[in-house]
Scaffold this active site. Structure first.
Site, PDB file in Angstrom:
ATOM      1  N   GLY A 176       0.830  -1.211   0.000  1.00  4.26           N
ATOM      2  CA  GLY A 176       0.000   0.000   0.000  1.00  4.26           C
ATOM      3  C   GLY A 176       0.860   1.256   0.000  1.00  4.26           C
ATOM      4  O   GLY A 176       2.091   1.188  -0.091  1.00  4.26           O
ATOM      5  N   PHE A 177       0.208   2.378   0.124  1.00  3.34           N
ATOM      6  CA  PHE A 177       0.886   3.685   0.101  1.00  3.34           C
ATOM      7  C   PHE A 177       1.903   3.796   1.255  1.00  3.34           C
ATOM      8  O   PHE A 177       3.122   3.817   1.042  1.00  3.34           O
ATOM      9  CB  PHE A 177      -0.183   4.783   0.135  1.00  3.34           C
ATOM     10  CG  PHE A 177       0.301   6.143   0.532  1.00  3.34           C
ATOM     11  CD1 PHE A 177       1.423   6.704  -0.062  1.00  3.34           C
ATOM     12  CD2 PHE A 177      -0.372   6.884   1.505  1.00  3.34           C
ATOM     13  CE1 PHE A 177       1.877   7.971   0.313  1.00  3.34           C
ATOM     14  CE2 PHE A 177       0.069   8.136   1.880  1.00  3.34           C
ATOM     15  CZ  PHE A 177       1.203   8.684   1.289  1.00  3.34           C
ATOM     16  N   VAL A 227      -4.760 -11.199   5.437  1.00  2.00           N
ATOM     17  CA  VAL A 227      -4.404 -11.385   6.852  1.00  2.00           C
ATOM     18  C   VAL A 227      -5.609 -11.578   7.765  1.00  2.00           C
ATOM     19  O   VAL A 227      -5.437 -11.707   8.975  1.00  2.00           O
ATOM     20  CB  VAL A 227      -3.495 -10.253   7.391  1.00  2.00           C
ATOM     21  CG1 VAL A 227      -2.186 -10.190   6.642  1.00  2.00           C
ATOM     22  CG2 VAL A 227      -4.213  -8.907   7.375  1.00  2.00           C
ATOM     23  N   SER A 277      -5.160  -2.376   5.736  1.00  2.00           N
ATOM     24  CA  SER A 277      -6.546  -1.910   5.899  1.00  2.00           C
ATOM     25  C   SER A 277      -6.858  -0.918   4.787  1.00  2.00           C
ATOM     26  O   SER A 277      -6.019  -0.046   4.512  1.00  2.00           O
ATOM     27  CB  SER A 277      -6.748  -1.172   7.230  1.00  2.00           C
ATOM     28  OG  SER A 277      -8.059  -0.599   7.262  1.00  2.00           O
ATOM     29  N   LYS A 289     -13.300  -6.496   8.951  1.00  2.00           N
ATOM     30  CA  LYS A 289     -12.607  -7.780   9.148  1.00  2.00           C
ATOM     31  C   LYS A 289     -11.100  -7.601   9.320  1.00  2.00           C
ATOM     32  O   LYS A 289     -10.486  -8.266  10.140  1.00  2.00           O
ATOM     33  CB  LYS A 289     -12.898  -8.728   7.974  1.00  2.00           C
ATOM     34  CG  LYS A 289     -14.296  -9.355   8.067  1.00  2.00           C
ATOM     35  CD  LYS A 289     -14.609 -10.224   6.882  1.00  2.00           C
ATOM     36  CE  LYS A 289     -13.915 -11.554   6.933  1.00  2.00           C
ATOM     37  NZ  LYS A 289     -14.309 -12.432   5.798  1.00  2.00           N
ATOM     38  N   LYS A 298       2.824 -12.878  18.990  1.00  2.00           N
ATOM     39  CA  LYS A 298       2.901 -13.638  20.250  1.00  2.00           C
ATOM     40  C   LYS A 298       3.722 -14.909  20.038  1.00  2.00           C
ATOM     41  O   LYS A 298       4.629 -15.233  20.803  1.00  2.00           O
ATOM     42  CB  LYS A 298       1.471 -13.970  20.699  1.00  2.00           C
ATOM     43  CG  LYS A 298       1.388 -14.853  21.921  1.00  2.00           C
ATOM     44  CD  LYS A 298      -0.060 -14.973  22.392  1.00  2.00           C
ATOM     45  CE  LYS A 298      -0.214 -16.022  23.468  1.00  2.00           C
ATOM     46  NZ  LYS A 298      -0.635 -17.332  22.949  1.00  2.00           N
ATOM     47  N   TYR A 319     -14.705   1.995   9.531  1.00  2.13           N
ATOM     48  CA  TYR A 319     -13.249   2.205   9.648  1.00  2.13           C
ATOM     49  C   TYR A 319     -12.887   2.602  11.078  1.00  2.13           C
ATOM     50  O   TYR A 319     -12.021   2.008  11.713  1.00  2.13           O
ATOM     51  CB  TYR A 319     -12.839   3.280   8.651  1.00  2.13           C
ATOM     52  CG  TYR A 319     -11.359   3.596   8.617  1.00  2.13           C
ATOM     53  CD1 TYR A 319     -10.430   2.651   8.191  1.00  2.13           C
ATOM     54  CD2 TYR A 319     -10.891   4.864   8.980  1.00  2.13           C
ATOM     55  CE1 TYR A 319      -9.065   2.958   8.140  1.00  2.13           C
ATOM     56  CE2 TYR A 319      -9.539   5.170   8.918  1.00  2.13           C
ATOM     57  CZ  TYR A 319      -8.633   4.222   8.500  1.00  2.13           C
ATOM     58  OH  TYR A 319      -7.291   4.531   8.437  1.00  2.13           O
ATOM     59  N   TYR A 352      -3.845  -8.006  24.171  1.00  9.65           N
ATOM     60  CA  TYR A 352      -2.712  -8.934  23.970  1.00  9.65           C
ATOM     61  C   TYR A 352      -1.510  -8.495  24.798  1.00  9.65           C
ATOM     62  O   TYR A 352      -0.743  -9.319  25.277  1.00  9.65           O
ATOM     63  CB  TYR A 352      -2.336  -9.037  22.482  1.00  9.65           C
ATOM     64  CG  TYR A 352      -2.934 -10.272  21.840  1.00  9.65           C
ATOM     65  CD1 TYR A 352      -4.315 -10.397  21.697  1.00  9.65           C
ATOM     66  CD2 TYR A 352      -2.129 -11.317  21.414  1.00  9.65           C
ATOM     67  CE1 TYR A 352      -4.875 -11.524  21.136  1.00  9.65           C
ATOM     68  CE2 TYR A 352      -2.683 -12.461  20.852  1.00  9.65           C
ATOM     69  CZ  TYR A 352      -4.050 -12.556  20.712  1.00  9.65           C
ATOM     70  OH  TYR A 352      -4.595 -13.693  20.179  1.00  9.65           O
TER      71      TYR A 352
HETATM   72  N1  LIG Z   1      -2.654   7.370   4.663  1.00 12.21           N
HETATM   73  C1  LIG Z   1      -3.166   7.944   5.720  1.00 12.21           C
HETATM   74  O1  LIG Z   1      -3.355   9.176   5.738  1.00 12.21           O
HETATM   75  C2  LIG Z   1      -3.519   7.139   6.935  1.00 12.21           C
HETATM   76  C3  LIG Z   1      -4.082   7.812   8.035  1.00 12.21           C
HETATM   77  C4  LIG Z   1      -4.405   7.081   9.156  1.00 12.21           C
HETATM   78  C5  LIG Z   1      -4.146   5.738   9.220  1.00 12.21           C
HETATM   79  N2  LIG Z   1      -3.592   5.100   8.152  1.00 12.21           N
HETATM   80  C6  LIG Z   1      -3.385   3.639   8.261  1.00 12.21           C
HETATM   81  O2  LIG Z   1      -2.159   3.264   7.655  1.00 12.21           O
HETATM   82  C7  LIG Z   1      -2.327   1.990   7.027  1.00 12.21           C
HETATM   83  C8  LIG Z   1      -1.928   2.109   5.562  1.00 12.21           C
HETATM   84  O3  LIG Z   1      -2.768   3.045   4.904  1.00 12.21           O
HETATM   85  P1  LIG Z   1      -2.502   3.495   3.411  1.00 12.21           P
HETATM   86  O4  LIG Z   1      -2.847   4.911   3.318  1.00 12.21           O
HETATM   87  O5  LIG Z   1      -1.163   3.040   2.990  1.00 12.21           O
HETATM   88  O6  LIG Z   1      -3.638   2.673   2.646  1.00 12.21           O
HETATM   89  P2  LIG Z   1      -3.503   1.698   1.374  1.00 12.21           P
HETATM   90  O7  LIG Z   1      -4.877   1.328   0.990  1.00 12.21           O
HETATM   91  O8  LIG Z   1      -2.615   2.319   0.344  1.00 12.21           O
HETATM   92  O9  LIG Z   1      -2.737   0.458   1.981  1.00 12.21           O
HETATM   93  C9  LIG Z   1      -3.375  -0.559   2.701  1.00 12.21           C
HETATM   94  C10 LIG Z   1      -2.856  -1.890   2.208  1.00 12.21           C
HETATM   95  O10 LIG Z   1      -3.488  -2.945   2.950  1.00 12.21           O
HETATM   96  C11 LIG Z   1      -3.808  -3.991   2.050  1.00 12.21           C
HETATM   97  N3  LIG Z   1      -4.870  -4.804   2.633  1.00 12.21           N
HETATM   98  C12 LIG Z   1      -6.149  -4.429   2.888  1.00 12.21           C
HETATM   99  N4  LIG Z   1      -6.836  -5.469   3.436  1.00 12.21           N
HETATM  100  C13 LIG Z   1      -5.949  -6.495   3.541  1.00 12.21           C
HETATM  101  C14 LIG Z   1      -6.051  -7.832   4.031  1.00 12.21           C
HETATM  102  N5  LIG Z   1      -7.195  -8.318   4.536  1.00 12.21           N
HETATM  103  N6  LIG Z   1      -4.952  -8.627   3.967  1.00 12.21           N
HETATM  104  C15 LIG Z   1      -3.769  -8.145   3.474  1.00 12.21           C
HETATM  105  N7  LIG Z   1      -3.630  -6.905   2.983  1.00 12.21           N
HETATM  106  C16 LIG Z   1      -4.698  -6.083   3.026  1.00 12.21           C
HETATM  107  C17 LIG Z   1      -4.187  -3.281   0.762  1.00 12.21           C
HETATM  108  O11 LIG Z   1      -4.134  -4.100  -0.373  1.00 12.21           O
HETATM  109  C18 LIG Z   1      -3.171  -2.143   0.728  1.00 12.21           C
HETATM  110  O12 LIG Z   1      -1.998  -2.510   0.042  1.00 12.21           O
HETATM  111  C19 LIG Z   1      -3.786   1.590   7.214  1.00 12.21           C
HETATM  112  O13 LIG Z   1      -3.868   0.690   8.292  1.00 12.21           O
HETATM  113  C20 LIG Z   1      -4.470   2.881   7.545  1.00 12.21           C
HETATM  114  O14 LIG Z   1      -5.607   2.681   8.327  1.00 12.21           O
HETATM  115  C21 LIG Z   1      -3.281   5.768   7.007  1.00 12.21           C
END
Ligand SMILES: NC(=O)c1ccc[n+]([C@@H]2O[C@H](COP(=O)([O-])OP(=O)(O)OC[C@H]3O[C@@H](n4cnc5c(N)ncnc54)[C@H](O)[C@@H]3O)[C@@H](O)[C@H]2O)c1
Length: 309
Positions: A11-12, A58, A76, A92, A106, A146, A160
């Site tokens: 992801g990003f 996952v 996510s 989920k 763990k 979310y 945990y």
């Molecule tokens: N970018 C932001 O501004 C921001 C802000 C707050 C929190 N976050 C958190 O940071 C994390 C990454 O966010 P992001 O912006 O890179 O989003 P993103 O959508 O680019 O990356 C999330 C990655 O999780 C993967 N994914 C989703 N469900 C999955 C699963 N069940 N099994 C395996 N992989 C799965 C997706 O394919 C994706 O590559 C997230 O947990 C997000 O909640 C991001």
């Protein structure tokens, strides 16, 4: 140096974390089901020694052979467009996914880091938000999938820690932007940049007076790794406290891109927070961290990335 599992590694934010970990000499096992991520984000890492990619959801049992020093649970859907399209998958991965990855930590005796979010504060009634604020979330609104998934994930992480002694870190990430965001992910920075670069109208929701604070991804990742390496258990805000109205952001995007797009106004989405700004006193104190990249500079790099061939 260690061996670190990064869920959401394609992801990003996750892909930037993989890069930063490899750069400092860690080995990385990136786990992702590519729901909202892409192998394009990590394709350049495939030849690197110590990098492995595993395509896996996952929310199912997570097995990784060999030693693991840390598990970073970043999987996510994260942008409103994504989690509104995948509400149940979002719930989920925050619940089952957090449980499975905590189980891995763990089992391996590994440190665990949960990627939480400023969304746990909902539409906050305390401003700026400190870590001890419990939030103001509508559990049954569309965004609740979310926000509540992440609140549950934090509760599971602390359970945990208390019940099984897992060494945990919780990072509350505030709006982060930068290269590798998807142009169509619906987040305000990518929306505005893509619209401005294409000479299309910039769509501001509401009157644009709602505020946000935007953290450049390099700053964010530096803060995340500082927290991972620290001894601090409990949530820590990592974000940029410089607050801008959405209208100010639109104007800065026009300035940075030199675009002559007009600004148009559309209705505000349901439960859109009116203001958001991290209090980063704790991060400054326990991590010695604060962001350094100014909005203009970060927008310029992100615009350059969106305009690449
Ligand atoms: N970018 C932001 O501004 C921001 C802000 C707050 C929190 N976050 C958190 O940071 C994390 C990454 O966010 P992001 O912006 O890179 O989003 P993103 O959508 O680019 O990356 C999330 C990655 O999780 C993967 N994914 C989703 N469900 C999955 C699963 N069940 N099994 C395996 N992989 C799965 C997706 O394919 C994706 O590559 C997230 O947990 C997000 O909640 C991001």
């Amino acid at each position: 140096m260690g061996r670190i599992v990064v869920t959401g590694g394609a992801g990003f934010v996750g892909s930037h974390i993989c890069e930063a970990l490899l750069q400092r000499g860690d080995e990385v096992v990136a786990v992702d089901n590519l729901l909202t991520g892409s192998v394009d984000n990590i394709a350049h890492l495939f030849g690197e020694p110590g990098f492995v990619f595993v395509e896996h959801d996952v929310t199912n049992f997570v097995h990784v052979s060999g030693p693991v020093d840390a598990v970073m649970h970043f999987a996510s859907p994260a942008s409103p467009v994504d989690y509104l399209e995948h509400p149940i998958k979002t719930l989920k991965v925050g619940s089952l996914g957090t449980h499975k990855t905590l189980g891995l930590a763990k089992d391996k005796g590994a440190r665990y880091m949960l990627a939480s979010t400023s969304e746990v504060y909902g539409d906050p009634q305390v401003h700026p938000q400190t870590e001890d604020y419990w939030g103001h979330v509508n559990p049954i609104g569309p965004r609740g999938v979310y926000d509540e998934a992440k609140r549950f994930a934090e509760a599971m992480t602390m359970a945990y820690h208390r019940s099984h002694g897992v060494d945990v870190r919780i990072v509350r990430i505030f709006n982060t932007y930068g290269p590798k965001m998807r142009p169509n992910d619906g987040r305000v920075v990518s929306n505005f940049l893509v619209q401005a670069l294409a000479g299309k109208p910039i769509t501001v929701y509401g009157d644009g007076s709602q505020t946000r604070s935007f953290c450049y991804v390099d700053d964010e990742v530096r803060g995340i790794l500082a927290l991972l390496d620290s001894e601090y258990v409990g949530p820590v805000n990592i974000g940029n406290p410089n607050e801008f109205t959405v209208l100010e952001l639109a104007r800065k995007v026009l300035e940075v891109t030199g675009s002559s797009s007009e600004i148009v106004y559309e209705p505000l989405p349901v439960d859109d927070p009116t203001q958001r700004k991290p209090d980063i006193t704790l991060a400054r104190r326990v991590l010695g961290w604060e962001p350094t990249v100014a909005l203009e500079e970060g927008l310029r790099s992100t615009a350059a990335w969106f305009s690449r061939d």
